[in-house]
Design an enzyme around this catalytic site. Sequence first.
Site, PDB file in Angstrom:
ATOM      1  N   SER A 273       7.268  -1.791  -0.523  1.00 26.84           N
ATOM      2  CA  SER A 273       6.938  -0.866  -1.611  1.00 26.84           C
ATOM      3  C   SER A 273       7.776   0.400  -1.664  1.00 26.84           C
ATOM      4  O   SER A 273       7.770   1.106  -2.671  1.00 26.84           O
ATOM      5  CB  SER A 273       5.462  -0.479  -1.537  1.00 26.84           C
ATOM      6  OG  SER A 273       4.654  -1.604  -1.748  1.00 26.84           O
TER       7      SER A 273
ATOM      8  N   SER B 288       5.610  -0.758  -4.795  1.00 25.06           N
ATOM      9  CA  SER B 288       4.665   0.015  -5.579  1.00 25.06           C
ATOM     10  C   SER B 288       5.047   1.495  -5.721  1.00 25.06           C
ATOM     11  O   SER B 288       4.430   2.215  -6.502  1.00 25.06           O
ATOM     12  CB  SER B 288       3.265  -0.084  -4.949  1.00 25.06           C
ATOM     13  OG  SER B 288       3.264   0.436  -3.631  1.00 25.06           O
TER      14      SER B 288
ATOM     15  N   LYS C 140       4.064  10.118  -4.175  1.00 21.78           N
ATOM     16  CA  LYS C 140       3.454   8.953  -4.815  1.00 21.78           C
ATOM     17  C   LYS C 140       1.993   9.246  -5.145  1.00 21.78           C
ATOM     18  O   LYS C 140       1.308   9.977  -4.420  1.00 21.78           O
ATOM     19  CB  LYS C 140       3.574   7.764  -3.850  1.00 21.78           C
ATOM     20  CG  LYS C 140       3.151   6.422  -4.405  1.00 21.78           C
ATOM     21  CD  LYS C 140       3.427   5.348  -3.353  1.00 21.78           C
ATOM     22  CE  LYS C 140       3.001   3.970  -3.794  1.00 21.78           C
ATOM     23  NZ  LYS C 140       3.338   2.942  -2.789  1.00 21.78           N
TER      24      LYS C 140
END
Length: 590
Positions: free
Chosen positions: A249, A225, A150
């Site tokens: 997330s 996210s 990420k």
Amino acid sequence: MERFNVQQLELDMDINWTPVIAATVCGTGALYLFLKWRNYQKIQKKILNARKRRDTSLLQAEQAVQQFKIQNPDFESSSIVSLSLPELTGKLKDGSLQPDAVLYALMEKALEVNKNLNCSTEILMESVAQLEDIKSQKKGLLYGVPISIKDNVAYEGHDTSCGVVSKLDQPALVDSVVVTVLKKQGAIPFIKTNIPQGLLNYDCSNPIYGQTLNPCNLQKSPGGSSGGEGALIGGGGSFLGIGTDIAGSIRIPASFCGICGFKPTARRISVCGISSCVKGQKSVSSSLGPLARDVESLALCMRALLCQDMFSLDPTVPPIPFNQEVYESSEPLRIGYHENDGYLQPSPSMARAFRETKDLLERAGHTLVPLQPLRLYHVFHELTVRGVMGDGGRTLISHLKPGPIDPCLRDQYIVLSTPGFIKRLISVVLKPFCPRMSASIDATLGIGSVAELWRQHVNIEEYIQEVIAEWRRLNVDVLLCPMLGPAYSFNYCGRLTSALSYTSLYNLLNFPAGVVTVSTVMEEDEAQLSQYTGAHGDMWDKLFVKAVKGGVGLPVAVQCVSLPWQDEMCLRFMREVEQLTAKSKLTRKH
């Protein structure tokens, strides 16, 4: 002398000051506009430079893949990318596959997926240089495995932008602990993936890199996210990825994109070198964890990370190695469950997928016991939302202000940036006919003093003990509950914080939680949306129907939960759900 002064004063009074004042005002206005224009130009330059770096890395990766294919005319990537991670690690270990072939196969697939989904913020070309070290050492549980990370996970020499302009042009000086450990285990981080602006949103769009799309339906969000991870893995461009989770997330992208995701107990894996826009917030715990195509891959990643290297690099992490015995256990489980948390009525597909999974577990010999969340309405607003927004959203806004606001975040930004006295007024006005929205807006006011913050931390600790006591009273090992889904249409995530009740609770409690995809949305589920009334019948319930509409064929998941530090138990439960679901699908086919 006196006469001269009087004459001078009279002369001064005769001067017309209007042009002077007008010129001053105009000059000040022009200066303000110029400074604003110059600031805008600086922001645009930063954004363009970030996009240029990404495009350059994509081009370099494309050229590297083409060069490898010229040098290896028999190279064929589809047979490699279609393997499961356990199959891949086996072939790398016995030498029937070489790390360079695997890296270039994944790179080629990731480039293809990114063209369709816009899920990457940068290709890490250092991965090519890392190949030589990997091949010479031939060690580690993840030897030769390309891994995606990420955007907010630090990799030396690259930004951890969190989707905000304020964090651009600040490349990490060193790798995060998790990247260092992955490399020591033989893994090759090769791509960074997209996120929503500021990370506190479960969509995946920002003004720097744009909107990421869902691999199962290009008109839907991949969730967030860790949405870039969900999209890339769901699209077949990565076997295994690293995400972070503060309110779902990891789990929401896994659910929306049809893969598996696991949020461990906070601090089980080091978060040193993980960037955030709300650093310092302690009420609701953020976790770092894996996303993958299957549960065995998640477990392999946890085994690799929970090693002496991590415990040495970050002594704040408890030195608890992975408990393989618990993970492989086949003893019948006593499973708590609830189909509806009382705050958000599940969508028809969520409810059906949950009931089908519950039935499979009962038929397999497990004991199912009703277990409802305790005081969820109060806890969601007063402990979770107020905790995350403890500073009234000021820290997040300070990161958002320098740049444009993404459409996915606009509603949240408006609420957070509204002055406190106006928020209080809106909250009072909304309370009679939309109490959930009223309570959420009030919660974004944050916590007024240090004494109140301490009191809130005490309330959270007491609530955790209350929930654990309820688990003990019912003597349950794990919990099964619905998982948010199916994937939303664009720009609804920022308008529906109400939907986070199923995921954010386990960040507040700091319970390990994971997601397993078990079904897809059927025509009957879609038809039943017309009868959906919701738990409250308010604006948010109506918006939820619009968000999930048009979801036929999209994946639907369930969520598995265990007590703190029993991460292996949670993964074992997830594997059980995955295996029973696979058997059931096979039986139906025959």
